[in-house]
Design a protein around this motif. Structure first.
Motif, PDB file in Angstrom:
ATOM      1  N   VAL A 340      10.143   8.133  21.312  1.00  0.00           N
ATOM      2  CA  VAL A 340       9.982   7.332  20.155  1.00  0.00           C
ATOM      3  C   VAL A 340      10.212   8.232  18.905  1.00  0.00           C
ATOM      4  O   VAL A 340       9.488   9.028  18.924  1.00  0.00           O
ATOM      5  N   PRO A 341      10.904   7.840  18.037  1.00  0.00           N
ATOM      6  CA  PRO A 341      11.314   8.629  16.808  1.00  0.00           C
ATOM      7  C   PRO A 341      10.165   9.220  15.992  1.00  0.00           C
ATOM      8  O   PRO A 341      10.104  10.417  15.525  1.00  0.00           O
ATOM      9  N   LEU A 342       9.116   8.063  15.787  1.00  0.00           N
ATOM     10  CA  LEU A 342       8.012   8.583  14.844  1.00  0.00           C
ATOM     11  C   LEU A 342       6.629   8.156  15.355  1.00  0.00           C
ATOM     12  O   LEU A 342       6.669   7.152  16.020  1.00  0.00           O
ATOM     13  N   ARG A 343       5.701   9.144  15.350  1.00  0.00           N
ATOM     14  CA  ARG A 343       4.447   8.666  15.809  1.00  0.00           C
ATOM     15  C   ARG A 343       3.501   8.605  14.616  1.00  0.00           C
ATOM     16  O   ARG A 343       3.621   9.473  13.760  1.00  0.00           O
ATOM     17  N   VAL A 344       2.735   7.533  14.528  1.00  0.00           N
ATOM     18  CA  VAL A 344       2.036   7.472  13.361  1.00  0.00           C
ATOM     19  C   VAL A 344       0.478   7.557  13.946  1.00  0.00           C
ATOM     20  O   VAL A 344      -0.067   6.653  14.519  1.00  0.00           O
ATOM     21  N   GLU A 345      -0.296   8.551  13.470  1.00  0.00           N
ATOM     22  CA  GLU A 345      -1.794   8.801  14.050  1.00  0.00           C
ATOM     23  C   GLU A 345      -2.647   8.364  12.932  1.00  0.00           C
ATOM     24  O   GLU A 345      -2.441   8.671  11.753  1.00  0.00           O
ATOM     25  N   ILE A 346      -3.451   7.547  13.144  1.00  0.00           N
ATOM     26  CA  ILE A 346      -4.521   6.948  12.240  1.00  0.00           C
ATOM     27  C   ILE A 346      -5.745   7.054  12.893  1.00  0.00           C
ATOM     28  O   ILE A 346      -6.310   6.425  13.985  1.00  0.00           O
ATOM     29  N   GLY A 347      -6.833   8.112  12.247  1.00  0.00           N
ATOM     30  CA  GLY A 347      -8.053   8.336  12.799  1.00  0.00           C
ATOM     31  C   GLY A 347      -9.267   8.119  11.680  1.00  0.00           C
ATOM     32  O   GLY A 347      -8.624   7.775  10.456  1.00  0.00           O
ATOM     33  N   PRO A 348     -10.208   8.580  12.036  1.00  0.00           N
ATOM     34  CA  PRO A 348     -11.235   8.408  10.936  1.00  0.00           C
ATOM     35  C   PRO A 348     -11.050   8.969   9.593  1.00  0.00           C
ATOM     36  O   PRO A 348     -11.293   8.818   8.498  1.00  0.00           O
ATOM     37  N   LYS A 349     -10.553  10.290   9.784  1.00  0.00           N
ATOM     38  CA  LYS A 349     -10.295  11.179   8.689  1.00  0.00           C
ATOM     39  C   LYS A 349      -9.250  10.491   7.759  1.00  0.00           C
ATOM     40  O   LYS A 349      -9.340  10.605   6.439  1.00  0.00           O
ATOM     41  N   ASP A 350      -8.173   9.908   8.350  1.00  0.00           N
ATOM     42  CA  ASP A 350      -7.192   9.333   7.629  1.00  0.00           C
ATOM     43  C   ASP A 350      -7.522   7.796   7.035  1.00  0.00           C
ATOM     44  O   ASP A 350      -7.236   7.775   5.931  1.00  0.00           O
ATOM     45  N   ALA A 351      -8.534   7.263   7.871  1.00  0.00           N
ATOM     46  CA  ALA A 351      -8.988   6.237   7.225  1.00  0.00           C
ATOM     47  C   ALA A 351      -9.746   6.154   5.957  1.00  0.00           C
ATOM     48  O   ALA A 351      -9.542   5.672   4.850  1.00  0.00           O
ATOM     49  N   ALA A 352     -10.599   7.437   6.114  1.00  0.00           N
ATOM     50  CA  ALA A 352     -11.353   7.804   4.818  1.00  0.00           C
ATOM     51  C   ALA A 352     -10.265   7.957   3.826  1.00  0.00           C
ATOM     52  O   ALA A 352     -10.822   7.737   2.362  1.00  0.00           O
ATOM     53  N   SER A 353      -9.178   8.644   3.800  1.00  0.00           N
ATOM     54  CA  SER A 353      -8.158   9.182   2.698  1.00  0.00           C
ATOM     55  C   SER A 353      -6.961   7.940   2.624  1.00  0.00           C
ATOM     56  O   SER A 353      -6.008   8.253   2.054  1.00  0.00           O
ATOM     57  N   ARG A 354      -7.196   6.888   3.193  1.00  0.00           N
ATOM     58  CA  ARG A 354      -6.048   5.928   3.273  1.00  0.00           C
ATOM     59  C   ARG A 354      -4.781   6.403   3.419  1.00  0.00           C
ATOM     60  O   ARG A 354      -3.761   6.214   2.635  1.00  0.00           O
ATOM     61  N   GLN A 355      -4.663   7.133   4.565  1.00  0.00           N
ATOM     62  CA  GLN A 355      -3.414   7.672   4.823  1.00  0.00           C
ATOM     63  C   GLN A 355      -3.085   7.714   6.524  1.00  0.00           C
ATOM     64  O   GLN A 355      -4.069   7.291   7.337  1.00  0.00           O
ATOM     65  N   GLN A 367       3.632  14.937   8.820  1.00  0.00           N
ATOM     66  CA  GLN A 367       3.009  15.065   7.270  1.00  0.00           C
ATOM     67  C   GLN A 367       2.116  13.819   7.123  1.00  0.00           C
ATOM     68  O   GLN A 367       1.962  12.667   8.019  1.00  0.00           O
ATOM     69  N   ALA A 368       1.453  13.992   6.153  1.00  0.00           N
ATOM     70  CA  ALA A 368       0.245  12.843   6.014  1.00  0.00           C
ATOM     71  C   ALA A 368       1.046  12.090   4.734  1.00  0.00           C
ATOM     72  O   ALA A 368       1.590  12.460   3.906  1.00  0.00           O
ATOM     73  N   ILE A 369       0.914  10.653   5.097  1.00  0.00           N
ATOM     74  CA  ILE A 369       1.355   9.659   4.154  1.00  0.00           C
ATOM     75  C   ILE A 369       0.477   8.589   3.663  1.00  0.00           C
ATOM     76  O   ILE A 369       0.013   8.008   4.691  1.00  0.00           O
ATOM     77  N   PRO A 370       0.305   8.165   2.665  1.00  0.00           N
ATOM     78  CA  PRO A 370      -0.572   7.432   1.962  1.00  0.00           C
ATOM     79  C   PRO A 370      -0.230   5.985   2.764  1.00  0.00           C
ATOM     80  O   PRO A 370       0.878   5.608   2.654  1.00  0.00           O
ATOM     81  N   LEU A 371      -1.217   5.139   3.191  1.00  0.00           N
ATOM     82  CA  LEU A 371      -0.904   4.021   3.748  1.00  0.00           C
ATOM     83  C   LEU A 371      -0.185   2.853   2.940  1.00  0.00           C
ATOM     84  O   LEU A 371       0.907   2.226   3.358  1.00  0.00           O
ATOM     85  N   ASP A 372      -0.246   3.065   1.625  1.00  0.00           N
ATOM     86  CA  ASP A 372       0.536   2.021   0.640  1.00  0.00           C
ATOM     87  C   ASP A 372       1.985   2.563   0.506  1.00  0.00           C
ATOM     88  O   ASP A 372       2.813   1.766  -0.045  1.00  0.00           O
ATOM     89  N   ARG A 373       2.233   3.585   0.888  1.00  0.00           N
ATOM     90  CA  ARG A 373       3.755   3.980   1.110  1.00  0.00           C
ATOM     91  C   ARG A 373       4.265   4.010   2.439  1.00  0.00           C
ATOM     92  O   ARG A 373       5.451   4.500   2.430  1.00  0.00           O
ATOM     93  N   LEU A 374       3.334   3.663   3.263  1.00  0.00           N
ATOM     94  CA  LEU A 374       3.814   4.185   4.774  1.00  0.00           C
ATOM     95  C   LEU A 374       5.222   3.346   5.319  1.00  0.00           C
ATOM     96  O   LEU A 374       6.139   3.910   5.759  1.00  0.00           O
ATOM     97  N   GLY A 375       5.284   1.834   4.869  1.00  0.00           N
ATOM     98  CA  GLY A 375       6.626   1.153   5.160  1.00  0.00           C
ATOM     99  C   GLY A 375       7.812   2.136   4.735  1.00  0.00           C
ATOM    100  O   GLY A 375       8.703   2.125   5.418  1.00  0.00           O
ATOM    101  N   ASP A 376       7.771   2.328   3.399  1.00  0.00           N
ATOM    102  CA  ASP A 376       8.997   2.633   2.937  1.00  0.00           C
ATOM    103  C   ASP A 376       9.421   4.196   3.186  1.00  0.00           C
ATOM    104  O   ASP A 376      10.530   4.492   3.769  1.00  0.00           O
ATOM    105  N   GLU A 377       8.217   4.896   3.496  1.00  0.00           N
ATOM    106  CA  GLU A 377       8.615   6.326   3.921  1.00  0.00           C
ATOM    107  C   GLU A 377       8.895   6.237   5.409  1.00  0.00           C
ATOM    108  O   GLU A 377       9.988   7.023   5.752  1.00  0.00           O
ATOM    109  N   VAL A 378       8.512   5.464   6.397  1.00  0.00           N
ATOM    110  CA  VAL A 378       9.010   5.495   7.704  1.00  0.00           C
ATOM    111  C   VAL A 378      10.336   4.989   7.743  1.00  0.00           C
ATOM    112  O   VAL A 378      11.325   5.613   8.543  1.00  0.00           O
TER     113      VAL A 378
END
Length: 474
Positions: A340-355, A367-378
């Motif tokens: 699978v080309p991209l793995r997106v991990e979301i854990g408690p630390k990510d949730a805290a920083s919205r990424q 790389q860490a990507i802010p959630l509000d830019r995730l779609g475009d970045e992916v």
RNA sequence: CGGGGCGUAGCGCAGUCCGGUUUAGCGCGCCUGCUUUGGGAGCAGGAGGUCGGUGGUUCAAAUCCACUCGCCCCGACCA
């Protein structure tokens, strides 16, 4: 991935392991046959969708012809019979009785289709006939390999009939180029288009064109073929038409095919020690979201982010792997072997920083990507991966390609280095056979856009006006 | 079709040479329960086998013999 043979240790063993562990396919109870499992079939379906679109965009329509071909039909084109008879399965009984006439299980459909074309084509106004079919075919292979060579395989076969030789040749080359574009832009595999030699051409064709790709071990794989059948079949099957001038003429035909073998090519070109690497445009899942939590509080924090991420990935083939019975390491490995080309991990630390932490399968880059830019970045990343996979494959091919002028060098390179060898060849079948005998290398094709260059045949020294590609082939 | 290898639990194997405390084991997986979760988790309990098939030798065969079937790898043929 535990239990995966290292690619550098044993390429063939690695190939089989990857297919089995990625669950692309499994061995079937029937000798030489395989089962294409949902994940592998998902890949094939994505390939079918794209190729089918391209075939339709070039004016072709789909149809379906029968699996069984009367033996007498099959025998009408002599070169064709000779080429295919050894690998045909034959049905001799039906309904509990011996059949009056044996039925061949199609190894390819020229003969049945031609018999119908003879019936359908009367006038130049009926031409061209541009038909494609998606089908299974059988070839009794002595040494099967998953996807690359199985007794039954799936493919697409185009069969066209034209009023003139030039039109048939245009069609042959046009479809060859469709294959080239498909291989390069979707499979991310650079290929070399060009005609086959007389000895390698399709039985019954005037000329066969191929696209040749280089696999990860330097060997060549024929990934698609396009044949100019000339009037060989139309004469054998009496497919004639009346011209505008009132004359009777035989049609000029083509046929072209690309098969499930190309699934094997994706494995062989892009795979690594962790398993498969899927080109994003064909990947069944383009990204997988893996939520991480260890208690209810974390779960409550992470879940909304997963939902948000999932929503922002509209239009991306995405899977959320929230299975609780597997640990993280397990999931990571599983999606890695599946490529699978991209793995997106979301854990408690990510949730805290919205990424989200996004990891590329092809490079391992994280790389860490802010959630509000995730779609475009992916979406951007998927494009980048697709492009870079092609570039890496092209660079590898370049690195594994040699220009050779002396026969001794050719022998040495063939034995010690492998890869593609560009060398001069006089055009004689005898030299081709000698080289094959002595080096295991065959002429893969005469590159379509090869540069004119006068030289001497590596084997006999006779003059040659351009190089051909030698390689060991699958 | 030639050469090589392998068939023992779902998968991977040990045991086979040298027949007999083997009630045919081990690891992984699977099932149940509890605890776990930022790179293949832990504990406890449990289910699962005509030892590829047939025939033979023997008091006794996973083990020896013959035949047979299947698969994998390497060559010749091929998308």
């Amino acid at each position: 991935m535990k239990g995966l043979t290292k690619r550098s240790d044993d390429f063939a063993g690695w190939y089989t392991d990857v297919i089995l562990k990625a669950e692309l396919a499994d061995y079937a109870p029937t000798r030489g046959c395989m089962v294409i499992r949902p994940y592998g079939f998902g890949l094939w379906e994505n390939m079918v969708v794209q190729l089918d679109r391209m075939i339709k965009e070039t004016g072709h329509q789909n149809a379906y012809f029968p699996l069984l071909v009367p033996e007498s039909f099959f025998q009408q084109e002599s070169e064709h019979v000779e080429g295919f008879s050894p690998e045909c399965a034959v049905v001799t009984h039906g309904g509990g009785k011996k059949l009056e006439e044996n039925l061949m299980v199609r190894p390819t459909s020229e003969t049945v289709i031609c018999s119908m074309y003879a019936k359908w084509i009367q006038s130049y106004r009926d031409l061209p006939v541009l038909i494609n079919q998606w089908a299974n075919v059988f070839r009794w292979e002595l040494r099967p390999r998953l996807f690359l060579r199985t007794t039954e395989f799936l493919w697409q076969e185009g069969h066209t009939a034209h009023a003139t030789e030039a039109e048939a040749e245009d069609e042959t080359l046009k479809m060859l180029d469709v294959y080239r574009v498909f291989a390069e832009e979707y499979m991310a595999i650079p290929v070399i288009p060009g005609p086959k030699t007389e000895s390698e051409k399709f039985p019954g064709a005037l000329r066969t064109y191929t696209i040749e790709g280089m696999m990860g071990d330097g060997k060549a794989l024929q990934m698609g073929t396009s044949h100019n059948l000339g009037q060989n079949f139309s004469k054998a099957f009496n497919i004639n038409f009346q011209t505008r001038e009132g004359l009777r003429e035989f049609v000029w035909q083509t046929s072209w095919g690309m098969s499930t073998r190309t699934v094997g090519a994706i494995v062989l070109v892009h795979g690594d020690d962790k398993g498969l690497v899927m080109p994003p445009r064909l990947a069944p899942y383009q990204s997988v979201i893996i939520p991480i939590w260890k208690d209810e509080a974390e779960r409550a924090a992470v879940l909304p982010c997963v939902d948000q991420a999932s929503k922002s990935l509209q239009g991306v083939r995405c899977k959320v792997d929230d299975r609780e019975q597997y640990g993280l390491g397990w999931k990571f490995s599983e999606w890695e072997v599946k490529g699978v080309p991209l793995r997106v991990e979301i854990g408690p630390k990510d949730a805290a920083s919205r990424q989200a932490v996004v990891v590329r399968r092809d490079t391992g880059a994280k790389q860490a990507i802010p959630l509000d830019r995730l779609g475009d970045e992916v979406r951007t990343l998927l494009g980048t991966i697709q492009r870079e996979m092609f570039e890496r494959a092209a660079a590898f091919r370049e690195q594994q390609t040699r220009r050779v002028d002396e026969y001794e060098t050719l022998k040495r390179v063939a034995a010690e280095e492998g890869g593609f060898i560009h060398a001069h060849w006089c055009g004689s079948a005898a030299c081709e056979a000698t080289i094959k005998e002595e080096t295991k290398n065959t002429i893969r094709c005469l590159p379509l856009h090869r540069e004119r260059e006068s030289g001497r045949c590596v084997s006999c020294g006779a003059p040659s006006d351009g190089r051909v590609i030698f390689a060991q082939a699958y």
